[in-house]
Design an enzyme around this catalytic site. Structure first.
Site, short mmCIF file in Angstrom:
data_model
loop_
_atom_site.label_atom_id
_atom_site.label_comp_id
_atom_site.label_asym_id
_atom_site.label_seq_id
_atom_site.Cartn_x
_atom_site.Cartn_y
_atom_site.Cartn_z
N HIS A 1 0.85 -1.20 0.00
CA HIS A 1 0.00 0.00 0.00
C HIS A 1 0.88 1.25 0.00
O HIS A 1 1.99 1.23 0.55
CB HIS A 1 -0.92 -0.01 1.22
CG HIS A 1 -1.80 -1.20 1.28
ND1 HIS A 1 -2.99 -1.29 0.59
CD2 HIS A 1 -1.65 -2.38 1.93
CE1 HIS A 1 -3.55 -2.47 0.82
NE2 HIS A 1 -2.75 -3.15 1.63
N SER B 1 10.84 -20.31 9.20
CA SER B 1 9.62 -19.92 9.92
C SER B 1 9.46 -18.41 10.04
O SER B 1 10.42 -17.69 10.29
CB SER B 1 9.64 -20.50 11.33
OG SER B 1 9.67 -21.90 11.30
#
Length: 200
Positions: free
Chosen positions: A118, A145
């Site tokens: 954005h 992870s």
């Protein structure tokens, strides 16, 4: 919205330019939300059903693919997985445009691959203003992870992304890359073939 208007929006999306939620609403039919929900609630023993659902959800899916539920995707239909893919739990695809993952890729728990960002200025975020750029993960990559791969990034063949990394730019092939922002720290070499091997 006319076909001409839709084409204009898609052209802007393809160029990585801003577009709004309302402008992109015509693509809502490509979302596979109900099928993703069903997949995530399918019992572990129903492997054939999971495979059928995955083929209906994703843009394409290779052979011997494991995607542990739950996983999340904005569309699902913009995700393409190669052969011998392993995706651990809580893998998130923000796939407003294509995410292409090669063969032999392993992804650890809690990873996010996002094609969409954005603008910084709040006036440009009206109506969820955004831009999207494809993500590519080449063959034999391992992503640790809780890593995040951001829009427009290509992760090169054989590379390792360290746990918790935020990948903001392309990663070269056969490198170990870690950190926030993620940076290559070393090449992967023949010496790495000796890792955790018995010395005789």
């Amino acid at each position: 919205m006319t076909t001409h208007d839709q084409s204009e929006v898609l052209a802007r999306v393809a160029r990585g330019l801003l577009y709004s939620e309302s402008e992109a609403a015509f693509q809502s039919g490509l979302r596979r939300s109900d099928l993703i929900f069903e997949y995530n609630h399918t019992p572990p023993g129903e492997a054939a059903r999971r495979r059928d659902l995955l083929e209906r959800i994703l843009g394409s899916v290779g052979e011997r693919t494991v995607l542990l539920p739950p996983f999340h995707a904005g569309f699902g239909s913009n995700v393409h997985l190669g052969d011998d893919f392993f995706g651990n739990v809580n893998l998130t695809f923000v796939d407003d445009v294509e995410i292409r993952i090669g063969h032999g890729v392993m992804i650890a728990p809690g990873v996010t691959l996002t094609t969409t960002g954005h603008p910084v200025h709040p006036d440009l975020r009206v109506d969820f203003g955004r831009y999207s750029e494809p993500v590519v993960v080449e063959d034999k990559v391992w992503i640790g992870s809780n890593a995040v791969v951001l829009p427009g990034v290509r992760v090169g063949h054989g590379s390792v992304i360290g746990a918790g990394s935020v990948v903001t730019r392309d990663i070269p092939p056969m490198t170990v890359a870690v950190g926030v922002p993620c940076r290559p720290v070393r090449e992967i070499t023949e010496e790495d073939l000796k890792e955790r091997q018995e010395i005789r």
